[in-house]
Design a protein around this motif. Sequence first.
Motif, PDB file in Angstrom:
ATOM      1  N   VAL A   5       9.176 -97.729 -15.348  1.00 32.25           N
ATOM      2  CA  VAL A   5      10.381 -96.976 -15.731  1.00 32.25           C
ATOM      3  C   VAL A   5      11.352 -96.932 -14.552  1.00 32.25           C
ATOM      4  O   VAL A   5      11.004 -96.469 -13.470  1.00 32.25           O
ATOM      5  N   ALA A   6      12.581 -97.385 -14.800  1.00 31.64           N
ATOM      6  CA  ALA A   6      13.555 -97.570 -13.725  1.00 31.64           C
ATOM      7  C   ALA A   6      14.533 -96.420 -13.573  1.00 31.64           C
ATOM      8  O   ALA A   6      14.886 -96.040 -12.453  1.00 31.64           O
ATOM      9  N   ALA A   7      15.032 -95.874 -14.704  1.00 31.24           N
ATOM     10  CA  ALA A   7      16.124 -94.895 -14.603  1.00 31.24           C
ATOM     11  C   ALA A   7      16.197 -94.028 -15.846  1.00 31.24           C
ATOM     12  O   ALA A   7      15.678 -94.375 -16.913  1.00 31.24           O
ATOM     13  N   PHE A   8      16.878 -92.901 -15.660  1.00 37.00           N
ATOM     14  CA  PHE A   8      17.159 -91.954 -16.742  1.00 37.00           C
ATOM     15  C   PHE A   8      18.652 -91.686 -16.740  1.00 37.00           C
ATOM     16  O   PHE A   8      19.248 -91.456 -15.683  1.00 37.00           O
ATOM     17  N   TRP A   9      19.268 -91.734 -17.917  1.00 38.12           N
ATOM     18  CA  TRP A   9      20.711 -91.506 -18.078  1.00 38.12           C
ATOM     19  C   TRP A   9      20.944 -90.199 -18.829  1.00 38.12           C
ATOM     20  O   TRP A   9      20.264 -89.916 -19.819  1.00 38.12           O
ATOM     21  N   ILE A  11      12.094 -92.168 -10.237  1.00 34.17           N
ATOM     22  CA  ILE A  11      12.959 -92.765 -11.250  1.00 34.17           C
ATOM     23  C   ILE A  11      14.409 -92.415 -10.928  1.00 34.17           C
ATOM     24  O   ILE A  11      14.725 -91.246 -10.666  1.00 34.17           O
ATOM     25  N   LEU A  12      15.286 -93.403 -10.917  1.00 33.46           N
ATOM     26  CA  LEU A  12      16.695 -93.167 -10.618  1.00 33.46           C
ATOM     27  C   LEU A  12      17.343 -92.322 -11.714  1.00 33.46           C
ATOM     28  O   LEU A  12      16.964 -92.397 -12.883  1.00 33.46           O
ATOM     29  N   PHE A  13      18.327 -91.526 -11.318  1.00 34.43           N
ATOM     30  CA  PHE A  13      19.030 -90.641 -12.252  1.00 34.43           C
ATOM     31  C   PHE A  13      20.517 -90.995 -12.235  1.00 34.43           C
ATOM     32  O   PHE A  13      21.151 -91.005 -11.175  1.00 34.43           O
ATOM     33  N   VAL A  14      21.050 -91.301 -13.410  1.00 39.37           N
ATOM     34  CA  VAL A  14      22.473 -91.618 -13.541  1.00 39.37           C
ATOM     35  C   VAL A  14      23.133 -90.559 -14.424  1.00 39.37           C
ATOM     36  O   VAL A  14      22.692 -90.316 -15.547  1.00 39.37           O
ATOM     37  N   LYS A  64       9.900-102.347 -12.505  1.00 41.11           N
ATOM     38  CA  LYS A  64      10.556-101.124 -12.984  1.00 41.11           C
ATOM     39  C   LYS A  64      11.857-101.539 -13.685  1.00 41.11           C
ATOM     40  O   LYS A  64      12.896-101.722 -13.046  1.00 41.11           O
ATOM     41  N   LYS A  65      11.776-101.690 -15.003  1.00 43.76           N
ATOM     42  CA  LYS A  65      12.899-102.208 -15.792  1.00 43.76           C
ATOM     43  C   LYS A  65      13.334-101.271 -16.914  1.00 43.76           C
ATOM     44  O   LYS A  65      14.473-101.333 -17.369  1.00 43.76           O
ATOM     45  N   LYS A  66      12.426-100.443 -17.387  1.00 38.99           N
ATOM     46  CA  LYS A  66      12.708 -99.641 -18.577  1.00 38.99           C
ATOM     47  C   LYS A  66      13.670 -98.496 -18.255  1.00 38.99           C
ATOM     48  O   LYS A  66      13.605 -97.910 -17.173  1.00 38.99           O
ATOM     49  N   ILE A  67      14.545 -98.220 -19.197  1.00 38.60           N
ATOM     50  CA  ILE A  67      15.542 -97.176 -19.000  1.00 38.60           C
ATOM     51  C   ILE A  67      15.461 -96.175 -20.150  1.00 38.60           C
ATOM     52  O   ILE A  67      15.356 -96.562 -21.318  1.00 38.60           O
ATOM     53  N   ILE A  68      15.521 -94.894 -19.797  1.00 37.48           N
ATOM     54  CA  ILE A  68      15.417 -93.818 -20.786  1.00 37.48           C
ATOM     55  C   ILE A  68      16.732 -93.043 -20.850  1.00 37.48           C
ATOM     56  O   ILE A  68      17.282 -92.662 -19.815  1.00 37.48           O
ATOM     57  N   ALA A  69      17.213 -92.852 -22.053  1.00 42.86           N
ATOM     58  CA  ALA A  69      18.346 -91.958 -22.297  1.00 42.86           C
ATOM     59  C   ALA A  69      17.885 -90.951 -23.348  1.00 42.86           C
ATOM     60  O   ALA A  69      16.683 -90.747 -23.529  1.00 42.86           O
ATOM     61  N   THR A 108      22.801 -95.680 -25.661  1.00 44.68           N
ATOM     62  CA  THR A 108      23.280 -94.700 -26.635  1.00 44.68           C
ATOM     63  C   THR A 108      22.197 -94.380 -27.661  1.00 44.68           C
ATOM     64  O   THR A 108      21.541 -95.272 -28.188  1.00 44.68           O
ATOM     65  N   GLY A 109      22.032 -93.100 -27.946  1.00 43.91           N
ATOM     66  CA  GLY A 109      20.977 -92.681 -28.864  1.00 43.91           C
ATOM     67  C   GLY A 109      21.473 -92.385 -30.265  1.00 43.91           C
ATOM     68  O   GLY A 109      21.089 -91.372 -30.865  1.00 43.91           O
ATOM     69  N   LYS A 110      22.339 -93.250 -30.774  1.00 40.36           N
ATOM     70  CA  LYS A 110      22.898 -93.063 -32.113  1.00 40.36           C
ATOM     71  C   LYS A 110      22.578 -94.285 -32.963  1.00 40.36           C
ATOM     72  O   LYS A 110      23.172 -95.362 -32.771  1.00 40.36           O
TER      73      LYS A 110
END
Length: 343
Positions: free
Chosen positions: A111-115, A145-148, A33-38, A54-56
């Motif tokens: 999938v590890a986390a969502f920011w 999935i962890l939530f930050v 579980k390594k992938k991170i979604i923002a 960052t999504g820019k």
Amino acid sequence: MSKVLLQCSGSEANDTGIKLVWYYWHSVGKPQKKKIIARTASYHGSTCASVSLTGKPEMHADFNLPFSGFFHTEFPHYYRFAKDGETEEQFSTRMATALEDLILKEGPDTVAAFWAEPVMGAGGAVLPPAGYFKKIQAVLKKYDILFVADEVICGFGRTGNVWGSQTFDLQPDMISCAKGLSAGLAPISALLINERVFQAMLSESDKQGSFAHGYTYAGHPVAAAVALETLKIYDELGVVDHVRRMEKPFLDGLHSLRDHPFVGSAEGVGLIGGIEIVQDKARRTAFPADQKIPGKIDAKIRDNGVILRLIGNRMAFSPPLIITETEIKDLFTRVRSALDAFH
């Protein structure tokens, strides 16, 4: 939240969060579980890892970023991206479905986390639509999935509570914060972690022989002293209560701009909000980019003594937390005058 790790900037706080996400999943025996979604249009920092969140695109161009393993789901900007006749709740359902589709595409076991920021400051002070975080958190819980929560902008009273997570009923595993911790007067930030993450840190560091992470100036005594005094002053002045009292006049002023021909939407919470500059209100169409109309309007507003933040076609309001009702009325009088003068 259980423990706090101090750093020097919001970027470092989010960077530390990324490392702890990976550390956590190694600790519990799921290193895959390594992938991170923002989210698209989000901002989480300028280190190589935090800018990958960052999504820019302009912050990635020619830096060989983002790193692989970082993904971005939809920008939940209801006014700009809602379909005709779609309610906020329906829009939020579509956003949550898009997140779930991305998770399923990549594989939930990877999938590890969502920011997420409670209010997307660098996206233009965009509020979450109705039901958004409830639906998003249900998806995260479903797939473990962890939530930050990135509270660098929203923390310390901006939304009418100490944390934006309280305002929007979030239950994050970690919270990053900075700016408001020292009123922007000293370089200090923090990553707050819950007991689940802390226990994983303990077990994994025992396995590795040490917790091999830290910054030279993390928790520097001068910055820490400034932060302690800042928090004391917030309490003495009753800053959060003051923001709650000022929310209504601030939102009344912000919403009063909705009838202006150039303003497509105006929404906010606490003492943060944004307006969308449009050419055609009925169609929600923006001015042609080459005309640079939002920039010209922003210049007029500055000529009237008000500094806003121009982000694409949006203008973000984030006044001092000690602003008075008289000053709020003056603020919106000046903004209205500038909009009328440009018109």
